[in-house]
Design a protein around this motif. Structure first.
Motif, short mmCIF file in Angstrom:
data_model
loop_
_atom_site.label_atom_id
_atom_site.label_comp_id
_atom_site.label_asym_id
_atom_site.label_seq_id
_atom_site.Cartn_x
_atom_site.Cartn_y
_atom_site.Cartn_z
N PHE A 1 1.25 -1.29 0.42
CA PHE A 1 -0.45 0.29 -0.02
C PHE A 1 1.13 1.16 0.28
N GLU A 2 1.94 1.54 0.65
CA GLU A 2 2.39 2.66 0.64
C GLU A 2 3.79 2.83 -0.08
N LEU A 3 3.88 1.48 -0.96
CA LEU A 3 4.77 1.67 -1.94
C LEU A 3 4.16 2.51 -3.27
N GLU A 4 2.79 1.92 -3.86
CA GLU A 4 2.04 2.53 -4.35
C GLU A 4 1.83 4.16 -4.23
N ALA A 5 1.28 4.11 -2.90
CA ALA A 5 1.47 5.60 -2.79
C ALA A 5 1.94 6.34 -2.52
N TYR A 6 3.34 5.75 -2.09
CA TYR A 6 4.83 6.71 -2.39
C TYR A 6 4.70 6.80 -3.99
N ARG A 7 4.95 6.19 -4.88
CA ARG A 7 5.23 6.01 -5.97
C ARG A 7 4.69 7.65 -6.39
N GLU A 8 2.94 7.09 -6.29
CA GLU A 8 2.73 8.24 -6.97
C GLU A 8 2.39 9.86 -6.18
N GLN A 9 3.25 10.07 -5.20
CA GLN A 9 3.77 11.13 -4.52
C GLN A 9 4.73 11.80 -5.00
N LEU A 10 6.00 10.48 -5.42
CA LEU A 10 6.73 11.08 -6.20
C LEU A 10 6.82 11.71 -7.49
N ARG A 11 5.38 10.76 -8.07
CA ARG A 11 5.55 11.19 -8.79
C ARG A 11 5.16 13.04 -9.25
N HIS A 12 4.77 13.76 -8.18
CA HIS A 12 4.29 14.99 -7.79
C HIS A 12 5.90 15.71 -7.25
N CYS A 13 6.78 15.27 -6.94
CA CYS A 13 7.66 15.90 -6.55
C CYS A 13 9.31 15.84 -7.49
N PRO B 1 12.53 14.02 -8.06
CA PRO B 1 13.32 13.13 -8.06
C PRO B 1 13.89 12.40 -6.49
N PRO B 2 15.07 13.98 -6.53
CA PRO B 2 15.36 13.60 -4.19
C PRO B 2 14.71 13.20 -3.87
N ALA B 3 13.74 13.82 -4.26
CA ALA B 3 12.80 12.90 -3.32
C ALA B 3 12.45 11.22 -2.64
N ALA B 4 12.72 10.20 -3.65
CA ALA B 4 12.39 9.46 -2.90
C ALA B 4 13.82 9.26 -1.75
N ARG B 5 14.56 9.50 -1.98
CA ARG B 5 15.76 8.96 -0.93
C ARG B 5 14.95 9.46 0.70
N GLN B 6 14.29 11.09 1.18
CA GLN B 6 13.25 11.03 2.24
C GLN B 6 12.03 9.88 1.79
N PHE B 7 11.38 9.74 1.06
CA PHE B 7 10.50 8.42 1.17
C PHE B 7 10.89 7.50 1.63
N ALA B 8 12.18 6.84 0.50
CA ALA B 8 12.71 5.26 1.82
C ALA B 8 13.48 5.47 2.82
N ARG B 9 13.44 6.59 3.17
CA ARG B 9 14.14 6.65 5.26
C ARG B 9 12.47 6.86 5.54
N MET B 10 11.32 7.57 5.02
CA MET B 10 10.12 6.99 5.58
C MET B 10 9.82 5.91 5.86
N LEU B 11 10.14 5.16 4.47
CA LEU B 11 9.33 3.88 4.57
C LEU B 11 10.18 2.56 5.96
N SER B 12 11.82 3.32 5.47
CA SER B 12 12.22 2.56 6.56
C SER B 12 11.83 2.54 7.82
N ARG B 13 11.67 3.56 8.15
CA ARG B 13 11.66 3.97 9.32
C ARG B 13 10.55 4.01 10.52
N HIS B 14 9.58 4.63 10.03
CA HIS B 14 7.97 4.49 10.57
C HIS B 14 6.82 3.93 9.93
#
Length: 124
Positions: A78-90, A92-105
Protein backbone atom coordinates in the motif's frame (compact mmCIF):
# COMPACT_ATOMS: atom_id res chain seq x y z
CA UNK A 1 -8.45 29.55 16.65
CA UNK A 2 -8.67 28.55 13.00
CA UNK A 3 -11.47 26.17 12.03
CA UNK A 4 -10.69 23.01 10.04
CA UNK A 5 -10.90 23.37 6.26
CA UNK A 6 -13.19 20.71 4.77
CA UNK A 7 -13.33 19.77 1.08
CA UNK A 8 -15.19 17.04 -0.77
CA UNK A 9 -13.60 15.14 -3.67
CA UNK A 10 -15.34 13.17 -6.38
CA UNK A 11 -12.35 11.20 -7.59
CA UNK A 12 -11.87 9.24 -5.48
CA UNK A 13 -14.96 9.86 -3.32
CA UNK A 14 -13.57 11.25 -0.07
CA UNK A 15 -13.54 14.12 2.40
CA UNK A 16 -10.35 16.15 2.96
CA UNK A 17 -10.01 17.85 6.35
CA UNK A 18 -7.15 20.23 7.15
CA UNK A 19 -6.56 20.15 10.88
CA UNK A 20 -3.75 20.36 13.40
CA UNK A 21 -5.40 17.58 15.41
CA UNK A 22 -6.04 13.90 14.72
CA UNK A 23 -2.96 13.40 12.49
CA UNK A 24 -0.35 11.07 14.05
CA UNK A 25 2.69 12.96 15.30
CA UNK A 26 5.33 11.90 12.79
CA UNK A 27 3.10 12.29 9.71
CA UNK A 28 1.56 15.18 7.79
CA UNK A 29 -1.40 13.17 6.56
CA UNK A 30 -3.52 10.24 7.68
CA UNK A 31 -6.29 8.43 5.82
CA UNK A 32 -8.79 6.29 7.70
CA UNK A 33 -11.08 5.00 4.96
CA UNK A 34 -12.56 7.74 2.77
CA UNK A 35 -11.47 10.50 5.18
CA UNK A 36 -8.17 12.31 4.55
CA UNK A 37 -6.77 14.25 7.51
CA UNK A 38 -4.00 16.70 6.62
CA UNK A 39 -1.93 19.19 8.53
CA UNK A 40 -2.47 22.77 7.26
CA UNK A 41 -0.43 23.60 4.17
CA UNK A 42 -0.14 20.03 2.88
CA UNK A 43 1.42 19.77 -0.57
CA UNK A 44 -0.41 18.53 -3.63
CA UNK A 45 2.02 15.60 -3.71
CA UNK A 46 0.95 14.53 -0.21
CA UNK A 47 -2.71 14.90 -1.10
CA UNK A 48 -2.16 12.62 -4.10
CA UNK A 49 -0.42 10.10 -1.80
CA UNK A 50 -3.39 10.08 0.55
CA UNK A 51 -5.86 9.78 -2.34
CA UNK A 52 -4.10 6.54 -3.31
CA UNK A 53 -4.96 5.21 0.14
CA UNK A 54 -8.62 6.14 -0.42
CA UNK A 55 -8.58 4.28 -3.75
CA UNK A 56 -7.04 1.29 -1.95
CA UNK A 57 -9.82 1.47 0.63
CA UNK A 58 -12.52 1.40 -2.06
CA UNK A 59 -10.71 -1.26 -4.13
CA UNK A 60 -10.47 -3.55 -1.09
CA UNK A 61 -14.16 -3.10 -0.18
CA UNK A 62 -13.11 -1.43 3.07
CA UNK A 63 -10.64 -4.13 4.13
CA UNK A 64 -7.56 -1.99 3.48
CA UNK A 65 -7.31 -0.83 7.12
CA UNK A 66 -7.36 -4.38 8.48
CA UNK A 67 -4.82 -5.60 5.92
CA UNK A 68 -2.63 -2.57 6.60
CA UNK A 69 -2.63 -3.11 10.36
CA UNK A 70 -2.18 -6.89 10.35
CA UNK A 71 0.22 -7.52 7.48
CA UNK A 72 3.59 -5.83 6.93
CA UNK A 73 3.53 -7.27 3.38
CA UNK A 74 0.26 -5.49 2.57
CA UNK A 75 1.40 -2.33 4.39
CA UNK A 76 4.52 -2.21 2.21
CA UNK A 77 2.46 -2.78 -0.92
CA UNK A 78 0.00 0.00 0.00
CA UNK A 79 2.73 2.48 0.94
CA UNK A 80 4.86 1.77 -2.14
CA UNK A 81 1.89 2.50 -4.39
CA UNK A 82 1.14 5.73 -2.50
CA UNK A 83 4.76 6.95 -2.32
CA UNK A 84 5.29 6.21 -6.02
CA UNK A 85 2.31 8.43 -6.81
CA UNK A 86 3.63 11.12 -4.47
CA UNK A 87 7.01 10.90 -6.19
CA UNK A 88 5.32 11.65 -9.53
CA UNK A 89 4.45 15.09 -8.08
CA UNK A 90 7.89 15.79 -6.54
CA UNK A 91 11.48 16.20 -7.62
CA UNK A 92 13.42 12.88 -7.95
CA UNK A 93 15.61 13.51 -4.86
CA UNK A 94 12.45 13.10 -2.75
CA UNK A 95 12.76 9.33 -3.29
CA UNK A 96 15.56 9.26 -0.68
CA UNK A 97 13.34 10.99 1.88
CA UNK A 98 10.43 8.64 1.13
CA UNK A 99 12.76 5.62 1.42
CA UNK A 100 13.87 6.90 4.83
CA UNK A 101 10.23 7.23 5.90
CA UNK A 102 9.40 3.71 4.69
CA UNK A 103 12.36 2.18 6.49
CA UNK A 104 11.80 4.01 9.79
CA UNK A 105 8.11 4.72 10.36
CA UNK A 106 6.03 1.79 9.10
CA UNK A 107 7.44 -1.23 11.02
CA UNK A 108 8.40 -2.94 7.75
CA UNK A 109 11.84 -4.27 8.72
CA UNK A 110 13.48 -3.08 5.51
CA UNK A 111 16.58 -0.96 5.07
CA UNK A 112 16.56 2.50 3.58
CA UNK A 113 18.46 1.15 0.55
CA UNK A 114 15.91 -1.63 0.02
CA UNK A 115 13.06 0.89 0.32
CA UNK A 116 14.78 3.17 -2.21
CA UNK A 117 15.29 0.27 -4.63
CA UNK A 118 11.60 -0.70 -4.34
CA UNK A 119 10.43 2.90 -4.78
CA UNK A 120 12.51 3.56 -7.86
CA UNK A 121 12.15 0.17 -9.56
CA UNK A 122 10.07 0.19 -12.75
CA UNK A 123 6.43 -0.73 -12.07
CA UNK A 124 5.70 -4.38 -12.77
Amino acid sequence: MRRPLIRFCKSPPCVLVETRWLVPRRFDGFTPGPLILLRPGASRALIEHEKVHVRQFWRSCGLMGVLYLLSPRWRLRFELEAYREQLRHCEPPAARQFARMLSRHYHLKISEEEAYRLLTAPAA
